[in-house]
Scaffold this motif. Structure first.
Motif, mmCIF file in Angstrom:
data_model
loop_
_atom_site.group_PDB
_atom_site.id
_atom_site.type_symbol
_atom_site.label_atom_id
_atom_site.label_comp_id
_atom_site.label_asym_id
_atom_site.label_seq_id
_atom_site.Cartn_x
_atom_site.Cartn_y
_atom_site.Cartn_z
ATOM 1 N N VAL A 110 0.833 -1.204 0.000
ATOM 2 C CA VAL A 110 0.000 0.000 0.000
ATOM 3 C C VAL A 110 0.868 1.254 0.000
ATOM 4 O O VAL A 110 0.563 2.247 -0.681
ATOM 5 N N THR A 111 1.943 1.218 0.757
ATOM 6 C CA THR A 111 2.828 2.381 0.840
ATOM 7 C C THR A 111 3.823 2.426 -0.312
ATOM 8 O O THR A 111 4.375 3.486 -0.617
ATOM 9 N N GLU A 112 4.075 1.285 -0.969
ATOM 10 C CA GLU A 112 5.070 1.236 -2.035
ATOM 11 C C GLU A 112 4.490 1.581 -3.405
ATOM 12 O O GLU A 112 5.179 2.154 -4.243
ATOM 13 N N CYS A 113 3.228 1.207 -3.657
ATOM 14 C CA CYS A 113 2.650 1.420 -4.988
ATOM 15 C C CYS A 113 2.268 2.891 -5.173
ATOM 16 O O CYS A 113 1.454 3.422 -4.407
ATOM 17 N N PRO A 114 2.801 3.580 -6.179
ATOM 18 C CA PRO A 114 2.495 5.007 -6.368
ATOM 19 C C PRO A 114 1.142 5.257 -7.029
ATOM 20 O O PRO A 114 0.687 6.401 -7.079
ATOM 21 N N ASN A 115 0.483 4.189 -7.476
ATOM 22 C CA ASN A 115 -0.746 4.362 -8.250
ATOM 23 C C ASN A 115 -1.999 3.861 -7.546
ATOM 24 O O ASN A 115 -3.080 3.856 -8.133
ATOM 25 N N GLY A 116 -1.866 3.407 -6.289
ATOM 26 C CA GLY A 116 -3.036 3.004 -5.531
ATOM 27 C C GLY A 116 -3.668 1.698 -5.980
ATOM 28 O O GLY A 116 -4.864 1.472 -5.749
ATOM 29 N N ALA A 117 -2.873 0.812 -6.617
ATOM 30 C CA ALA A 117 -3.424 -0.478 -7.041
ATOM 31 C C ALA A 117 -3.662 -1.399 -5.856
ATOM 32 O O ALA A 117 -4.439 -2.352 -5.960
#
Length: 434
Positions: free
Chosen positions: A369-376
């Protein structure tokens, strides 16, 4: 909290189970009754099923199996299983062609930095063949493949499992820290928190004085019926933990596995323990909710407490499951989640230019959740409300969970079902360990 008047003999509870009259609830069901203020119903409860699933370093397996015909070699000097060094012995098995091995759950592969003992144990339980290399005393090298079905003896042990309550960690220092309590570098200045412990459904939270859990108590370890041996290493009155074992042949892969931390692979285990309600004290402990259970906050640099929170901060009003929306994946050239996921449950498909998640591997730790920049990847993870010695309160967002309450709840429900259908038979311990 008002006292609850209850008192049943263990033998009476067992008789009620035999007559199919027992009231068996999961710890989550008990919590819902408490939240609904239906405390009168608690007095009817006979057994509460509890569970936890977490990174548990104190795990090892004892494996014994043949690798060659008798007389093929005198003794094994060194052994590797999928590149993981195993400890040979204690029995030398001279000229028998049989290995007796001890494998640590925290052992690391010599060839694969993201593969360890926990991964090996899960591979075995999944029925995969593993590569065995034997260096003999005479200097020879023997290679073969074996699976769990080729191992007459395969038992998993816990030297310290299921701490009543563990800790949360933050990094108040100025530099990032690599540690087993995070899957990435721990960001400085308390930018994020990690924690362990399943809170109100944890076995020892519900029987902290070990009134019903003792030597010989039947448990489920990774889904297999096993037994408590006693308390584990570093167990104390305030923070008790358990030592136990079970046969790996009967384990379920989804409850175990490896978890890659900033210091390499660690081992995941799951335990479920039935708690018979035999005293007012036990039922009052069972009735405690997450927000009433202390969660110490430690400085990762010194492992000393610098604040206090509670398990309500991390388990109330959060999502137990991480949701993945492939349509939100933007096909980043370098997938940050694939690199960061401690379970290696996410991989990037170069051809389709989209991330793919293996739900059977996902630990729902929330790091994606904290790593994905696109909210996938989406999940409410909560935040510590850290109270310091000065009386101030600081909010620190949770960035990684090292306990999987979703599957712990599933295992607790499985234990309840087994008790009710008679496939799991409770029995009083042979001796107290409190």
């Amino acid at each position: 909290m008002a006292s609850i008047v209850v008192g049943k003999e263990f033998s009476e509870i067992l008789e009620r189970i035999e007559r199919s009259e027992a009231v068996v609830l999961t710890a989550e069901e008990v919590s819902r009754l408490v939240e609904e203020k239906d405390r009168s119903s608690l007095e009817e409860v006979d057994v509460v099923t509890t569970a936890t699933r977490a990174v548990m370093s104190g795990t090892y397996a004892i494996l014994s199996f043949p690798v060659a015909e008798p007389g093929s070699f005198q003794r094994a000097k060194n052994v590797w299983l999928n590149g993981i060094s195993a400890h040979v012995g204690p029995c030398p098995n001279e000229n028998l062609g049989v290995l007796d091995l001890i494998v640590f759950g925290t052992a690391h592969s010599r060839d694969r930095p993201d593969y360890g003992g926990g991964h090996l144990f899960r591979d075995l339980v999944e029925g995969k063949a593993i590569q065995v290399e034997v260096q003999t005393d005479e200097g020879g090298l023997l290679q073969t493949e074996v699976g769990l079905d080729d191992m007459p003896q395969a038992r998993m042990f816990g030297s310290r499992h299921a701490f009543k309550n563990y800790s949360a960690f933050v990094n108040p220092g100025d530099q990032p820290v690599r540690t087993i309590f995070h899957a990435r570098g721990f960001e400085p200045h308390c930018q994020g928190a990690t924690f362990s412990g399943c809170g109100q459904i944890n076995p020892l939270k519900n029987d902290p004085l070990l009134e019903t859990i003792g030597i010989g108590t039947r448990i489920l370890l990774n889904g297999a019926e096993g037994y408590v041996l006693g308390t584990g290493t570093r167990s104390s009155r305030d923070k008790p933990n358990l030592s136990g074992f079970a046969d790996m042949h009967h384990m379920t892969a989804e409850y175990m596995g490896g978890f890659v931390t900033g210091q390499g692979p660690e081992c995941i285990c799951s335990l479920a323990v039935p708690i018979p309600v035999t005293s007012p004290r036990i039922l009052e402990e069972i009735a405690l909710r997450d927000r009433e259970i202390a969660l110490p906050v430690n400085d990762i640099n010194t492992r000393t407490a610098i604040g206090q929170a509670n398990y309500g901060d991390v388990w109330d009003d959060v999502d137990l499951e991480v949701e993945f929306d492939p349509d939100s994946c933007k096909g980043c050239r370098r997938c940050l989640v694939e690199r960061a996921c401690p379970m290696r449950a996410v991989r990037y498909d170069q051809e389709a230019r989209v991330a793919i998640r293996d739900g059977s591997l996902c630990f729902h730790c929330g790091l994606c959740v904290t790593e994905c920049p696109n909210g996938a990847f989406r999940c409410r993870l909560g935040a510590l409300r850290m109270k310091t010695s000065s009386g101030s309160v600081r909010s620190v967002p949770v960035v990684l969970r090292q306990s999987d309450r979703l599957r712990a709840g599933k295992l607790s429900g499985e234990l309840k079902r087994r008790i009710l259908d008679g496939s799991f038979r409770m029995a009083p311990p042979i001796e107290r360990i409190g």
